[in-house]
Enzyme design. Structure first.
Site, PDB file in Angstrom:
ATOM      1  N   LYS A   1      -2.096   0.625  -1.403  1.00 53.84           N
ATOM      2  CA  LYS A   1      -1.003   1.013  -0.503  1.00 53.84           C
ATOM      3  C   LYS A   1      -1.330   2.380   0.061  1.00 53.84           C
ATOM      4  O   LYS A   1      -1.464   3.353  -0.674  1.00 53.84           O
ATOM      5  CB  LYS A   1       0.312   1.074  -1.285  1.00 53.84           C
ATOM      6  CG  LYS A   1       1.491   1.581  -0.482  1.00 53.84           C
ATOM      7  CD  LYS A   1       1.850   0.651   0.658  1.00 53.84           C
ATOM      8  CE  LYS A   1       2.595  -0.569   0.138  1.00 53.84           C
ATOM      9  NZ  LYS A   1       2.918  -1.535   1.195  1.00 53.84           N
TER      10      LYS A   1
ATOM     11  N   HIS B   1       4.264 -12.248  -1.274  1.00 55.04           N
ATOM     12  CA  HIS B   1       4.472 -10.805  -1.108  1.00 55.04           C
ATOM     13  C   HIS B   1       5.442 -10.266  -2.159  1.00 55.04           C
ATOM     14  O   HIS B   1       6.278 -10.990  -2.685  1.00 55.04           O
ATOM     15  CB  HIS B   1       5.045 -10.536   0.293  1.00 55.04           C
ATOM     16  CG  HIS B   1       5.246  -9.097   0.582  1.00 55.04           C
ATOM     17  ND1 HIS B   1       6.474  -8.481   0.530  1.00 55.04           N
ATOM     18  CD2 HIS B   1       4.352  -8.132   0.913  1.00 55.04           C
ATOM     19  CE1 HIS B   1       6.327  -7.199   0.840  1.00 55.04           C
ATOM     20  NE2 HIS B   1       5.053  -6.961   1.072  1.00 55.04           N
TER      21      HIS B   1
END
Ligand code: MG
Length: 413
Positions: A173, A301
């Site tokens: 991320k 997800h």
């Protein structure tokens, strides 16, 4: 069988260390709302929604007027009751619908004595593979441990997770530090794990041009996909035209209208299906069928889950015929869970799909009480106001990666 009561309880569960996101956002702990639906014949179904507090609890209480008396097996009618086109103009209820749908599926599965994956067409796999979800992190304020800022710290963190859980795919991320620093970190991961797969997701924080530069600089690596490097279908389409890596999104294809737009003018190769963002497990199954028809990729997800939502991700992942990527989960960053038996374990980078009737997870009442009290004590979380990056917004061209983010990466200067 009829719904007789709906209860919502907001909890907060600590993370190992605060996770940094793009746009000056961060998570120090997860805030989630746990939904319990009771039926007149004694069943209890569980749902979960991100965020919480008084407004979330009131929103679920408000739905009682619509849903008490509804048969939980009538899932299409449920969708029209909560998400009919007119009501949707005035209320964004997609995530409320998701939590209610989870609980109804849980009830129906228990009533019929079958796991939710049997209600979705039957499981194709017993375990769902997961990626290590790597974040830049602040140190835990109490222990001083867990900081991830440099490439060395990131690789060390990934090695520890791989040792502990067996991950063979690593997602970074990003969107936190200047792209050059994150590029060095990403390439360090590739060097450290030459046989593993990689993916990078800066939550749309890069410009199209920054995305193209970053994408071209990683084209030689074992990338699953390039996730939301920049914002919007048009930006992603431009990046896709210049970079030889499949694009992916969990931000701009989360409705069927957006999925249709993407099919008609392709911008995204891999659609990341989030059981909350899409409004439930069944909308994700339907979207996956559209993707299968048009030969788009899909993956499962994670929007930050406790064990109830994780169970929905496992049932979804078990049944998708076109699942060719490891799923995402924030789950391993949690210090605890509110489900009976504690956190579901990873084995060889995989989590076993529950086979008990319904979702296959039950509440640990003591933990629900404890983390609801912690929420009462600590309140909400200022997710979009990272104290370490208070002035992230100015958006002066080429300056947006400067202070204070650069202060946190002194090795760049
Ligand atoms: Mg993402």
């Amino acid at each position: 069988m009829k719904i007789s009561d709906i209860r919502a309880t907001t909890v907060t569960v600590p993370l190992e260390a605060p996770l940094l996101h793009s746009n000056g956002a961060h998570w120090g702990r997860f805030v989630r709302t746990i939904v319990e639906i009771e039926t007149d014949d004694g069943y209890l179904g569980l749902g979960e929604m991100g965020g919480g507090g008084e407004s979330a609890e009131l929103a679920f209480r408000g739905l009682k007027n619509y849903l008490v008396g509804h048969d939980p097996i009538q899932l299409e009618a449920l969708r029209f009751k909560i998400l009919n086109p007119t009501a949707s103009l005035y209320n964004n209820r997609t995530q409320l619908h998701a939590a209610i749908e989870f609980a109804c599926l849980d009830i129906v599965g228990q009533k019929l004595g079958v796991p939710v994956h049997d209600l979705l067409g039957g499981k194709l796999r017993d375990e769902v593979p997961f990626a290590s979800y790597l974040f830049f992190r602040y140190a835990n304020p109490e222990t001083g441990e867990g900081e991830v800022r440099t490439a060395d710290q990131l690789v060390e963190h990934a090695r520890a997770l791989k040792r502990q859980h067996g991950f063979m795919t690593h997602k970074l991320k990003g969107g936190v530090y200047p792209p050059e620093h994150e590029l060095a970190c990403y390439r360090a991961l590739a060097d450290a794990f030459p046989a593993d797969r990689l993916r990078y997701d800066p939550n749309g924080a890069l410009s199209v041009e920054e995305s193209i530069r970053f994408g071209k600089a990683i084209e030689d690596l074992r990338n699953d996909y390039f996730e939301d490097p920049t914002w919007g279908l048009n930006g992603l389409r431009r990046v896709r035209s210049m970079v030889d890596i499949p694009t992916a999104t969990n931000t701009v294809v989360i409705t069927f209208e957006q999925l249709a737009a993407n099919v008609l003018d392709l911008a995204v190769d891999v659609i990341l299906l989030d059981t909350t963002f899409w409004g439930g497990i069944r909308p994700c199954v339907k979207a996956a069928a559209v993707c299968e028809t048009f030969q788009l990729g899909v993956a499962v997800h994670s929007s930050g889950e406790l064990g109830i939502q994780l169970a929905t991700m496992l049932h979804l992942g078990a049944t998708l015929p076109n699942l060719t990527f490891a799923a995402d989960a924030h789950y391993h960053h949690l210090t605890d869970d509110i489900i009976d038996g504690g956190k579901l374990p990873y084995r060889d980078g995989r989590i076993r799909v529950p086979d008990a009737p319904g979702l296959g997870v039950k509440l640990d009442r003591e933990k629900l009480r404890r983390y609801a009290e912690l929420y009462q004590e600590l309140g909400g979380y200022t997710y979009d106001r990272d104290p370490g990056r208070p002035e992230w917004y100015p958006l002066v061209p080429n300056d947006r990666w400067a202070d204070p983010a650069v202060r946190l990466t002194p090795s760049l200067r």
